[in-house]
Motif scaffolding. Structure first.
Motif, PDB file in Angstrom:
ATOM      1  N   GLY A  33      -0.665  22.233 -12.489  1.00 30.42           N
ATOM      2  CA  GLY A  33      -1.638  22.017 -13.560  1.00 30.42           C
ATOM      3  C   GLY A  33      -1.904  20.568 -13.906  1.00 30.42           C
ATOM      4  O   GLY A  33      -2.443  20.278 -14.971  1.00 30.42           O
ATOM      5  N   ARG A  34      -1.532  19.641 -13.037  1.00 34.52           N
ATOM      6  CA  ARG A  34      -1.765  18.224 -13.337  1.00 34.52           C
ATOM      7  C   ARG A  34      -2.585  17.544 -12.225  1.00 34.52           C
ATOM      8  O   ARG A  34      -2.505  16.345 -12.043  1.00 34.52           O
ATOM      9  CB  ARG A  34      -0.416  17.490 -13.478  1.00 34.52           C
ATOM     10  N   SER A  35      -3.386  18.336 -11.502  1.00 39.57           N
ATOM     11  CA  SER A  35      -4.092  17.769 -10.342  1.00 39.57           C
ATOM     12  C   SER A  35      -5.114  16.709 -10.749  1.00 39.57           C
ATOM     13  O   SER A  35      -5.267  15.695 -10.069  1.00 39.57           O
ATOM     14  CB  SER A  35      -4.775  18.881  -9.541  1.00 39.57           C
ATOM     15  N   GLU A  36      -5.793  16.917 -11.891  1.00 40.80           N
ATOM     16  CA  GLU A  36      -6.792  15.917 -12.310  1.00 40.80           C
ATOM     17  C   GLU A  36      -6.116  14.599 -12.690  1.00 40.80           C
ATOM     18  O   GLU A  36      -6.604  13.515 -12.359  1.00 40.80           O
ATOM     19  CB  GLU A  36      -7.600  16.445 -13.498  1.00 40.80           C
ATOM     20  N   GLU A  37      -4.977  14.709 -13.389  1.00 40.51           N
ATOM     21  CA  GLU A  37      -4.239  13.504 -13.756  1.00 40.51           C
ATOM     22  C   GLU A  37      -3.761  12.759 -12.507  1.00 40.51           C
ATOM     23  O   GLU A  37      -3.860  11.530 -12.430  1.00 40.51           O
ATOM     24  CB  GLU A  37      -3.019  13.864 -14.622  1.00 40.51           C
ATOM     25  N   ILE A  38      -3.259  13.518 -11.524  1.00 39.40           N
ATOM     26  CA  ILE A  38      -2.763  12.903 -10.294  1.00 39.40           C
ATOM     27  C   ILE A  38      -3.897  12.231  -9.528  1.00 39.40           C
ATOM     28  O   ILE A  38      -3.749  11.117  -9.010  1.00 39.40           O
ATOM     29  CB  ILE A  38      -2.049  13.949  -9.405  1.00 39.40           C
ATOM     30  N   ASN A  39      -5.044  12.888  -9.457  1.00 43.96           N
ATOM     31  CA  ASN A  39      -6.196  12.287  -8.769  1.00 43.96           C
ATOM     32  C   ASN A  39      -6.600  10.974  -9.431  1.00 43.96           C
ATOM     33  O   ASN A  39      -6.953  10.003  -8.751  1.00 43.96           O
ATOM     34  CB  ASN A  39      -7.395  13.253  -8.768  1.00 43.96           C
ATOM     35  N   VAL A  41      -4.606   8.991 -11.031  1.00 46.65           N
ATOM     36  CA  VAL A  41      -3.574   7.992 -10.717  1.00 46.65           C
ATOM     37  C   VAL A  41      -3.757   7.462  -9.296  1.00 46.65           C
ATOM     38  O   VAL A  41      -3.618   6.264  -9.051  1.00 46.65           O
ATOM     39  CB  VAL A  41      -2.160   8.593 -10.900  1.00 46.65           C
ATOM     40  N   VAL A  42      -4.094   8.347  -8.366  1.00 49.99           N
ATOM     41  CA  VAL A  42      -4.320   7.916  -6.981  1.00 49.99           C
ATOM     42  C   VAL A  42      -5.450   6.886  -6.932  1.00 49.99           C
ATOM     43  O   VAL A  42      -5.347   5.860  -6.249  1.00 49.99           O
ATOM     44  CB  VAL A  42      -4.630   9.129  -6.073  1.00 49.99           C
ATOM     45  N   THR A  43      -6.511   7.133  -7.704  1.00 53.73           N
ATOM     46  CA  THR A  43      -7.629   6.183  -7.784  1.00 53.73           C
ATOM     47  C   THR A  43      -7.163   4.859  -8.384  1.00 53.73           C
ATOM     48  O   THR A  43      -7.484   3.778  -7.882  1.00 53.73           O
ATOM     49  CB  THR A  43      -8.775   6.768  -8.657  1.00 53.73           C
ATOM     50  N   ALA A  44      -6.379   4.948  -9.472  1.00 55.31           N
ATOM     51  CA  ALA A  44      -5.869   3.740 -10.135  1.00 55.31           C
ATOM     52  C   ALA A  44      -4.953   2.948  -9.193  1.00 55.31           C
ATOM     53  O   ALA A  44      -5.017   1.716  -9.137  1.00 55.31           O
ATOM     54  CB  ALA A  44      -5.121   4.122 -11.412  1.00 55.31           C
ATOM     55  N   LEU A  45      -4.103   3.659  -8.443  1.00 52.86           N
ATOM     56  CA  LEU A  45      -3.203   2.994  -7.492  1.00 52.86           C
ATOM     57  C   LEU A  45      -3.994   2.236  -6.430  1.00 52.86           C
ATOM     58  O   LEU A  45      -3.607   1.139  -6.009  1.00 52.86           O
ATOM     59  CB  LEU A  45      -2.281   4.018  -6.822  1.00 52.86           C
ATOM     60  N   GLU A  46      -5.101   2.818  -6.016  1.00 57.49           N
ATOM     61  CA  GLU A  46      -5.965   2.164  -5.016  1.00 57.49           C
ATOM     62  C   GLU A  46      -6.515   0.852  -5.572  1.00 57.49           C
ATOM     63  O   GLU A  46      -6.543  -0.172  -4.879  1.00 57.49           O
ATOM     64  CB  GLU A  46      -7.116   3.116  -4.632  1.00 57.49           C
ATOM     65  N   ASP A  47      -6.918   0.877  -6.864  1.00 56.33           N
ATOM     66  CA  ASP A  47      -7.414  -0.348  -7.510  1.00 56.33           C
ATOM     67  C   ASP A  47      -6.324  -1.412  -7.581  1.00 56.33           C
ATOM     68  O   ASP A  47      -6.558  -2.589  -7.317  1.00 56.33           O
ATOM     69  CB  ASP A  47      -7.914  -0.039  -8.939  1.00 56.33           C
ATOM     70  N   VAL A  48      -5.120  -0.967  -7.956  1.00 55.42           N
ATOM     71  CA  VAL A  48      -3.991  -1.911  -8.089  1.00 55.42           C
ATOM     72  C   VAL A  48      -3.632  -2.486  -6.718  1.00 55.42           C
ATOM     73  O   VAL A  48      -3.344  -3.677  -6.582  1.00 55.42           O
ATOM     74  CB  VAL A  48      -2.775  -1.233  -8.758  1.00 55.42           C
ATOM     75  N   LYS A  49      -3.680  -1.637  -5.703  1.00 52.68           N
ATOM     76  CA  LYS A  49      -3.414  -2.084  -4.332  1.00 52.68           C
ATOM     77  C   LYS A  49      -4.395  -3.189  -3.913  1.00 52.68           C
ATOM     78  O   LYS A  49      -4.060  -4.105  -3.180  1.00 52.68           O
ATOM     79  CB  LYS A  49      -3.558  -0.875  -3.387  1.00 52.68           C
ATOM     80  N   ASN A  50      -5.627  -3.094  -4.437  1.00 53.40           N
ATOM     81  CA  ASN A  50      -6.673  -4.061  -4.105  1.00 53.40           C
ATOM     82  C   ASN A  50      -6.644  -5.299  -5.000  1.00 53.40           C
ATOM     83  O   ASN A  50      -7.605  -6.079  -5.011  1.00 53.40           O
ATOM     84  CB  ASN A  50      -8.052  -3.394  -4.174  1.00 53.40           C
TER      85      ASN A  50
END
Length: 437
Positions: A33-39, A41-50
């Motif tokens: 039940g946390r798939s939207e939150e995880i998605n 975070v994955v987007t945010a991690l991509e930004d931080v990686k960049n």
């Protein structure tokens, strides 16, 4: 799901959840039940990686899964090649203090540094040695000499020069001492001087309490303290990124312990530190850094003691006014964790039953109908809507599985009927219960 779980993860999940705490490893196997939150975070991690930096606040009621969410973020971030660290705020660990409580938080963060090959923490020595090996290899390549030759005594100065040069390029504040200590670590590493390595690590983790002690052990005149530890976190972030990691994620749980600080001036200084971190991250003053804070709604919104009591934070953390329970905005700094619905809890319990059987090599006679009956018994009890949390549901369910495992003839329906609801929430928001700190 069970095909992919490791025995160590299964044991961690079952033992931790029965103990009422979030497992350090394997949480991805029980994420429901946390798939939207995880998605998000994955987007945010991509930004931080960049090269961007980020701050998120995970807000939810007691037992709603805030700590679980932070552990889930760990798992996702480690897979994305981030260095991750977790720490809890406590009465002795906070962001601002003038009596060692700030550097105590820093030490807790550095103790819990994790990488994918060491997800349970304690990875700082591994990272330092990996970085030193990289410097050694690069020095050998730049000077066109073999690695065997470069390890000889006469090349020690060459390596140390390159370590200091690299550190100077990476660091802003405190870089000189930081570099000297890393060189001491290298010296201990190359000469097999375990004590020197230990002393250097002690300094880097902020465990020296006096400058005199640090000078005696390492010849270094400064130490990491309440005032400069945040600069050191930023230095480490740059160091990790220079090694090829995506960034540094720091997760800070139990923000209630900032809310509990009874001295309003000290409490405000802690909120000011959150504001500094927030501004640094969103104004581009730091790169590749990701902070997560977890707390209850009261910690965020209480006008007298919460984050909202500090106007500069309040203006940044107000919820998107167009958000509703159905229409969510996961891009904003504050993410509210809504309770799991009954279908999600059913799936979670079903997954836990499978993990339980895998862990104990059993096949308990508990089917979907039994899980449904367990839930109906529990959720229909007086006080369920007010006091029942996922933590309690999980613990009750696993306790019953343990009873059935050890007493196969027991009547499970009778066990379901004996379930009781109690208010497990701490009396943390009653000002009478808050000690003078």
């Amino acid at each position: 799901m069970i095909d992919k779980i490791k025995p160590k993860e299964a044991t961690s999940i079952i033992n931790s959840l029965i103990g009422g705490v979030v497992p350090k490893i394997g949480v991805q196997h029980i994420a429901v039940g946390r798939s939207e939150e995880i998605n998000a975070v994955v987007t945010a991690l991509e930004d931080v990686k960049n090269g961007h930096s980020m701050v998120k606040f995970w807000i939810g009621d007691f037992g709603s899964g805030k700590s679980f969410m932070l552990h889930l973020l760990n798992t996702v971030a480690l897979k994305q090649k981030f260095v991750v660290a977790n720490a809890d705020f406590t009465p002795d660990n906070r962001l601002y203090s003038n009596d060692g409580k700030g550097v105590a938080l820093y030490t807790s963060i550095m103790d819990n540094v994790s990488i994918q090959t060491k997800p349970e923490g304690g990875a700082l020595p591994t990272l330092l040695e990996k970085w030193i090996e990289q410097v050694v290899t690069k020095t050998a390549e730049d000077n066109k000499i073999s690695l065997t030759e470069i390890r000889k005594e006469e090349y020690l100065n060459l390596i140390q020069t390159n370590i200091q040069k690299t550190i100077n390029e990476l660091t802003d504040v405190g870089g000189f001492d930081f570099g000297l200590v890393v060189m001491k670590y290298y010296e201990g590493y190359i000469k097999d001087d375990e004590q020197l390595r230990r002393n250097a690590l002690k300094w880097l983790k902020g465990e020296y309490r006096t400058k005199t002690e640090a000078r005696q052990d390492l010849g270094i005149r400064e130490i990491i303290n309440d005032l400069n530890y945040y600069d050191m976190l930023k230095n480490f972030c740059k160091l990790f990124v220079s090694m090829g990691y995506s960034g540094f994620m720091i997760n800070l749980d139990e923000a209630i312990n900032l809310y509990k600080i009874s001295n309003s001036a000290i409490r405000e200084k802690n909120y000011e530190k959150i504001l500094t971190i927030y501004n640094d991250c969103f104004q581009g003053k730091v790169t590749n850094l990701f902070f997560n804070f977890a707390g209850t709604k009261e910690v965020l919104e209480n006008q007298r003691r919460g984050f909202f009591s500090y106007d500069a934070l309040k203006t940044r953390l107000v919820t998107n006014k167009y958000e509703t329970a159905e229409i969510r905005d996961f891009a904003q700094p504050v993410i509210r964790l809504l309770p799991l619905d009954h279908n999600e809890i059913f799936v979670l319990l079903k997954n836990l039953k499978a993990i339980f059987d895998y862990n104990y090599k059993t096949d308990l006679l508990i089917n979907d109908d039994d899980i449904q009956q367990f839930m109906e018994e529990l959720f229909n009890k007086p006080g369920a809507s007010e006091f029942l949390t996922p933590r309690e549901v999980i613990r009750d369910f696993l306790n019953i599985l343990n009873i059935i495992r050890q007493n196969p003839t027991v009547d499970k329906v009778k066990l379901f009927g004996e379930l009781e609801i109690s208010d497990e929430r701490p009396a943390e928001f009653s000002l009478d219960s808050i000690e003078e700190l």
